[in-house]
Design a protein around this motif. Sequence first.
Motif, mmCIF file in Angstrom:
data_model
loop_
_atom_site.group_PDB
_atom_site.id
_atom_site.type_symbol
_atom_site.label_atom_id
_atom_site.label_comp_id
_atom_site.label_asym_id
_atom_site.label_seq_id
_atom_site.Cartn_x
_atom_site.Cartn_y
_atom_site.Cartn_z
ATOM 1 N N UNK A 1 0.822 -1.206 0.000
ATOM 2 C CA UNK A 1 0.000 0.000 0.000
ATOM 3 C C UNK A 1 0.860 1.262 0.000
ATOM 4 N N UNK A 2 1.932 1.272 0.770
ATOM 5 C CA UNK A 2 2.814 2.434 0.782
ATOM 6 C C UNK A 2 3.492 2.622 -0.567
ATOM 7 N N UNK A 3 3.924 1.535 -1.166
ATOM 8 C CA UNK A 3 4.580 1.630 -2.473
ATOM 9 C C UNK A 3 3.595 2.094 -3.539
ATOM 10 N N UNK A 4 2.398 1.550 -3.522
ATOM 11 C CA UNK A 4 1.394 1.966 -4.498
ATOM 12 C C UNK A 4 0.977 3.420 -4.300
ATOM 13 N N UNK A 5 0.913 3.874 -3.052
ATOM 14 C CA UNK A 5 0.575 5.275 -2.806
ATOM 15 C C UNK A 5 1.637 6.206 -3.378
ATOM 16 N N UNK A 6 2.904 5.847 -3.229
ATOM 17 C CA UNK A 6 3.977 6.662 -3.795
ATOM 18 C C UNK A 6 3.908 6.679 -5.314
ATOM 19 N N UNK A 7 3.664 5.519 -5.927
ATOM 20 C CA UNK A 7 3.570 5.456 -7.390
ATOM 21 C C UNK A 7 2.343 6.202 -7.883
ATOM 22 N N UNK A 8 1.231 6.092 -7.171
ATOM 23 C CA UNK A 8 -0.008 6.745 -7.598
ATOM 24 C C UNK A 8 0.128 8.275 -7.563
ATOM 25 N N UNK A 9 0.830 8.793 -6.568
ATOM 26 C CA UNK A 9 1.000 10.245 -6.489
ATOM 27 C C UNK A 9 1.863 10.776 -7.629
ATOM 28 N N UNK A 10 2.887 10.039 -8.017
ATOM 29 C CA UNK A 10 3.826 10.537 -9.025
ATOM 30 C C UNK A 10 3.444 10.148 -10.444
ATOM 31 N N UNK B 1 -4.324 13.470 -19.771
ATOM 32 C CA UNK B 1 -5.514 14.253 -19.414
ATOM 33 C C UNK B 1 -6.395 13.485 -18.436
ATOM 34 N N UNK B 2 -6.557 12.185 -18.679
ATOM 35 C CA UNK B 2 -7.352 11.389 -17.746
ATOM 36 C C UNK B 2 -6.683 11.321 -16.371
ATOM 37 N N UNK B 3 -5.350 11.244 -16.359
ATOM 38 C CA UNK B 3 -4.652 11.218 -15.079
ATOM 39 C C UNK B 3 -4.816 12.505 -14.296
ATOM 40 N N UNK B 4 -4.752 13.654 -15.002
ATOM 41 C CA UNK B 4 -4.968 14.934 -14.316
ATOM 42 C C UNK B 4 -6.397 15.044 -13.795
ATOM 43 N N UNK B 5 -7.362 14.591 -14.582
ATOM 44 C CA UNK B 5 -8.749 14.618 -14.119
ATOM 45 C C UNK B 5 -8.957 13.699 -12.919
ATOM 46 N N UNK B 6 -8.305 12.534 -12.954
ATOM 47 C CA UNK B 6 -8.421 11.619 -11.810
ATOM 48 C C UNK B 6 -7.801 12.222 -10.557
ATOM 49 N N UNK B 7 -6.670 12.918 -10.722
ATOM 50 C CA UNK B 7 -6.049 13.567 -9.562
ATOM 51 C C UNK B 7 -6.954 14.664 -9.006
ATOM 52 N N UNK B 8 -7.577 15.457 -9.888
ATOM 53 C CA UNK B 8 -8.475 16.503 -9.427
ATOM 54 C C UNK B 8 -9.696 15.912 -8.722
ATOM 55 N N UNK C 1 -9.783 13.098 -7.142
ATOM 56 C CA UNK C 1 -9.327 12.583 -5.850
ATOM 57 C C UNK C 1 -9.184 13.716 -4.834
ATOM 58 N N UNK C 2 -8.665 14.873 -5.294
ATOM 59 C CA UNK C 2 -8.554 16.023 -4.390
ATOM 60 C C UNK C 2 -9.920 16.530 -3.963
ATOM 61 N N UNK C 3 -10.866 16.586 -4.912
ATOM 62 C CA UNK C 3 -12.223 17.015 -4.562
ATOM 63 C C UNK C 3 -12.888 16.026 -3.614
ATOM 64 N N UNK C 4 -12.612 14.750 -3.806
ATOM 65 C CA UNK C 4 -13.172 13.742 -2.909
ATOM 66 C C UNK C 4 -12.645 13.910 -1.488
ATOM 67 N N UNK C 5 -11.344 14.162 -1.363
ATOM 68 C CA UNK C 5 -10.778 14.377 -0.028
ATOM 69 C C UNK C 5 -11.309 15.659 0.599
ATOM 70 N N UNK C 6 -11.474 16.702 -0.220
ATOM 71 C CA UNK C 6 -12.009 17.957 0.321
ATOM 72 C C UNK C 6 -13.458 17.798 0.773
ATOM 73 N N UNK C 7 -14.250 17.009 0.026
ATOM 74 C CA UNK C 7 -15.638 16.781 0.421
ATOM 75 C C UNK C 7 -15.752 15.932 1.687
ATOM 76 N N UNK C 8 -14.775 15.056 1.902
ATOM 77 C CA UNK C 8 -14.805 14.206 3.101
ATOM 78 C C UNK C 8 -14.226 14.887 4.328
#
Length: 337
Positions: free
Chosen positions: A176-185, A280-287, A289-296
């Motif tokens: 999970x830690x490794x995947x989180x690092x890869x997912x962010x970058x 473009x899909x990756x940037x939209x997915x990141x946005x 994810x940020x909106x999801x965290x802000x809503x939670x």
Amino acid sequence: MDIIGLVTQREFLIAALAAISATAAVFTFGSSLLVKQELKGRIQRVALEREKMRAQEMSRLRGSSAAIADRSSIRRDDNTKAYMRKAVDRFDLRKAFQDENTLDQLSMAGLRGPAELTKYLFVRFTTPVAVLLFAIFYLVVVAPGDRPMYLSLAYSVAIGVVGAYLPVLLLKNKIQKRQASIRRAWPDVLDLMLLCVEAGMSMEHAIKRVAKEIGGQSPQLAEELTLTNAELSFLEDRSRAYENLGRRTGLDNVKAVMTALIQADRYGTSVGQALRVMAEEGREARMMEAEKKAAALPPKLTVPLILFLLPVLFIVVLSPAMIKVFSGSVASTVGGG
């Protein structure tokens, strides 16, 4: 000794702040050195993977005994202790603990090769035994209490059974830690790769350059990209290298990009266009994810707000009124007396 007076002294505060500053400085420089050493170790492991793949390809193409001897000279099992290999072979731990997903999970955690598999199987075998012996020693010798012997042994066996799942939990945590690092970058990797491809670089040079640039942000992803570059150099089927990257990371967005690259390479379509769409899909997915965290965030702040902020607010608001009421009652009592 007056502790409050000691804490409020100026000399004590200066010494405490100086100690905290020195500790922070040592931790900052030490952590940077540890990151550099970790990145160096990852680069060495990738170089070893490249040499192994080179030997395998040479032995397959030549079919000569010299190449086979060259391949056998590269042993990653040297990192494994002899007693571990003997225990795994004697107790047939591969049949007991290894399944079709074990190698993939170890790869997702960054643990590749027969040596890491042997270590993992040995740890899964010895951990419950060690936990059981420690529980027996603690419950029977250190803290026997008023329990009967059979109850202490039953507790020890239960703790040993729980300890059998400890290596699995640690492996999942590492994944999970490794995947989180890869997912962010990963979105940044797509953008950089798109720039390199549109500048005229081939996929091999683009991946090599991106791996070099992304190493400071995610050493795990830089290691995977470097290994993919090595596989693209030695494997005849380029799709295997892309599939291996998706399998080693275990992330759906990485697998989707690799599938797009395989299709572009197979049907001759534009790699730059495929990377542009996936970026473009990756940037939209990141946005998203940020909106999801802000809503939670508001529901997560509700409990700390109720527990810590509201009591203090009530104390600040009601304290003056309560002080006046109690002062008036005390004054009336004294006057009446």
